[in-house]
Design a protein around this motif. Structure first.
Motif, PDB file in Angstrom:
ATOM      1  N   GLN A  78       0.854  -1.182   0.000  1.00  0.00           N
ATOM      2  CA  GLN A  78       0.000   0.000   0.000  1.00  0.00           C
ATOM      3  C   GLN A  78       0.889   1.231   0.000  1.00  0.00           C
ATOM      4  OE1 GLN A  78      -3.489   0.090  -0.065  1.00  0.00           O
ATOM      5  NE2 GLN A  78      -3.159   2.282  -0.412  1.00  0.00           N
ATOM      6  N   ALA A  79       0.858   1.962  -1.091  1.00  0.00           N
ATOM      7  CA  ALA A  79       1.672   3.165  -1.221  1.00  0.00           C
ATOM      8  C   ALA A  79       0.867   4.389  -0.832  1.00  0.00           C
ATOM      9  CB  ALA A  79       2.187   3.294  -2.646  1.00  0.00           C
ATOM     10  N   SER A  80       1.557   5.384  -0.334  1.00  0.00           N
ATOM     11  CA  SER A  80       0.932   6.657   0.010  1.00  0.00           C
ATOM     12  C   SER A  80       1.946   7.773  -0.191  1.00  0.00           C
ATOM     13  CB  SER A  80       0.403   6.637   1.441  1.00  0.00           C
ATOM     14  OG  SER A  80       1.451   6.415   2.366  1.00  0.00           O
ATOM     15  N   GLY A  81       1.443   8.983  -0.182  1.00  0.00           N
ATOM     16  CA  GLY A  81       2.297  10.139  -0.418  1.00  0.00           C
ATOM     17  C   GLY A  81       2.131  10.620  -1.844  1.00  0.00           C
ATOM     18  N   GLY A  82       3.065  11.366  -2.313  1.00  0.00           N
ATOM     19  CA  GLY A  82       2.965  11.928  -3.644  1.00  0.00           C
ATOM     20  C   GLY A  82       2.184  13.227  -3.619  1.00  0.00           C
ATOM     21  N   GLY A  83       2.011  13.798  -4.802  1.00  0.00           N
ATOM     22  CA  GLY A  83       1.279  15.051  -4.899  1.00  0.00           C
ATOM     23  C   GLY A  83       1.948  16.004  -5.855  1.00  0.00           C
ATOM     24  N   LEU A  84       1.603  17.263  -5.712  1.00  0.00           N
ATOM     25  CA  LEU A  84       2.120  18.321  -6.582  1.00  0.00           C
ATOM     26  C   LEU A  84       3.063  19.207  -5.785  1.00  0.00           C
ATOM     27  CD1 LEU A  84       2.034  20.040  -9.205  1.00  0.00           C
ATOM     28  CD2 LEU A  84       0.018  21.182  -8.229  1.00  0.00           C
ATOM     29  N   VAL A  85       4.219  19.490  -6.348  1.00  0.00           N
ATOM     30  CA  VAL A  85       5.205  20.310  -5.676  1.00  0.00           C
ATOM     31  C   VAL A  85       5.951  21.144  -6.708  1.00  0.00           C
ATOM     32  CG1 VAL A  85       7.018  18.544  -5.761  1.00  0.00           C
ATOM     33  CG2 VAL A  85       7.055  20.247  -3.930  1.00  0.00           C
ATOM     34  N   GLN A  86       6.456  22.277  -6.286  1.00  0.00           N
ATOM     35  CA  GLN A  86       7.249  23.101  -7.192  1.00  0.00           C
ATOM     36  C   GLN A  86       8.675  22.564  -7.270  1.00  0.00           C
ATOM     37  OE1 GLN A  86       6.881  27.156  -5.744  1.00  0.00           O
ATOM     38  NE2 GLN A  86       5.204  27.555  -7.179  1.00  0.00           N
ATOM     39  N   ALA A  87       9.341  22.876  -8.338  1.00  0.00           N
ATOM     40  CA  ALA A  87      10.737  22.467  -8.498  1.00  0.00           C
ATOM     41  C   ALA A  87      11.558  22.956  -7.310  1.00  0.00           C
ATOM     42  CB  ALA A  87      11.295  23.033  -9.796  1.00  0.00           C
ATOM     43  N   GLY A 115       0.061   2.754  -7.954  1.00  0.00           N
ATOM     44  CA  GLY A 115       0.906   3.895  -8.237  1.00  0.00           C
ATOM     45  C   GLY A 115       0.438   5.142  -7.518  1.00  0.00           C
ATOM     46  N   THR A 116       1.376   6.027  -7.285  1.00  0.00           N
ATOM     47  CA  THR A 116       1.046   7.322  -6.696  1.00  0.00           C
ATOM     48  C   THR A 116       1.697   8.412  -7.547  1.00  0.00           C
ATOM     49  OG1 THR A 116       1.063   8.642  -4.669  1.00  0.00           O
ATOM     50  CG2 THR A 116       2.983   7.264  -5.048  1.00  0.00           C
ATOM     51  N   GLN A 117       0.927   9.413  -7.883  1.00  0.00           N
ATOM     52  CA  GLN A 117       1.391  10.440  -8.812  1.00  0.00           C
ATOM     53  C   GLN A 117       2.268  11.468  -8.111  1.00  0.00           C
ATOM     54  OE1 GLN A 117       0.711  10.839 -12.328  1.00  0.00           O
ATOM     55  NE2 GLN A 117       2.293  12.404 -12.109  1.00  0.00           N
ATOM     56  N   VAL A 118       3.394  11.743  -8.719  1.00  0.00           N
ATOM     57  CA  VAL A 118       4.264  12.845  -8.284  1.00  0.00           C
ATOM     58  C   VAL A 118       4.375  13.809  -9.455  1.00  0.00           C
ATOM     59  CG1 VAL A 118       6.602  13.502  -7.635  1.00  0.00           C
ATOM     60  CG2 VAL A 118       5.550  11.468  -6.625  1.00  0.00           C
ATOM     61  N   THR A 119       4.005  15.034  -9.226  1.00  0.00           N
ATOM     62  CA  THR A 119       4.069  16.066 -10.261  1.00  0.00           C
ATOM     63  C   THR A 119       4.903  17.231  -9.753  1.00  0.00           C
ATOM     64  OG1 THR A 119       1.875  15.446 -11.079  1.00  0.00           O
ATOM     65  CG2 THR A 119       2.753  17.579 -11.775  1.00  0.00           C
ATOM     66  N   VAL A 120       5.933  17.567 -10.520  1.00  0.00           N
ATOM     67  CA  VAL A 120       6.826  18.662 -10.148  1.00  0.00           C
ATOM     68  C   VAL A 120       6.669  19.768 -11.184  1.00  0.00           C
ATOM     69  CG1 VAL A 120       9.178  19.341  -9.592  1.00  0.00           C
ATOM     70  CG2 VAL A 120       8.422  16.986  -9.163  1.00  0.00           C
TER      71      VAL A 120
END
Length: 119
Positions: free
Chosen positions: A4-13, A112-117
């Motif tokens: 079970q994965a958690s975390g990720g999200g949207l972050v600035q460079a 999967g967990t999305q990471v967007t930079v």
């Protein structure tokens, strides 16, 4: 084994995120655990791995920025991601190799967990 994965999200460079993965089931049989990522239009690729003896390895592009850690007593794994760059944008997957009920070593995957930079 269930992951079970958690975390990720949207972050600035330049920002940071932390991913976590919790394992359940036949956890005693888990060998290596790791994180993979898949960017749009690309194949899934290894980011970092942590072995049962606590050794780790990383893909060159994340060395010095990402840190993988593993707690065998809690059956958890995490990925601390610092100095994130737009090229790190991807869906990140938790992975473990473990014995199935036939005592065969197989790969298990979490969702999967999305990471967007953003730049």
């Amino acid at each position: 084994v269930q992951l079970q994965a958690s975390g990720g999200g949207l972050v600035q460079a330049g920002g940071s995120l932390r991913l976590s993965c919790a394992a359940s089931g036949r956890v005693w049989s888990i060998g290596a655990m790791g994180w993979y990522r898949q960017a749009p239009g690309k194949q899934r690729a290894l980011v970092a791995r942590a072995f049962r003896n606590s050794t780790t390895d990383y893909v060159d592009s994340v060395k010095g920025r990402f840190t993988i850690s593993r707690d065998n007593t809690k059956n958890t794994m995490s990925l601390q991601m610092n100095s994130l760059q737009p090229d790190d944008t991807a869906v990140y997957y938790c992975n473990a190799d473990a014995l199935n009920r036939f005592d065969k070593l197989v790969d298990y995957w979490g969702q999967g967990t999305q990471v967007t930079v953003s730049s």
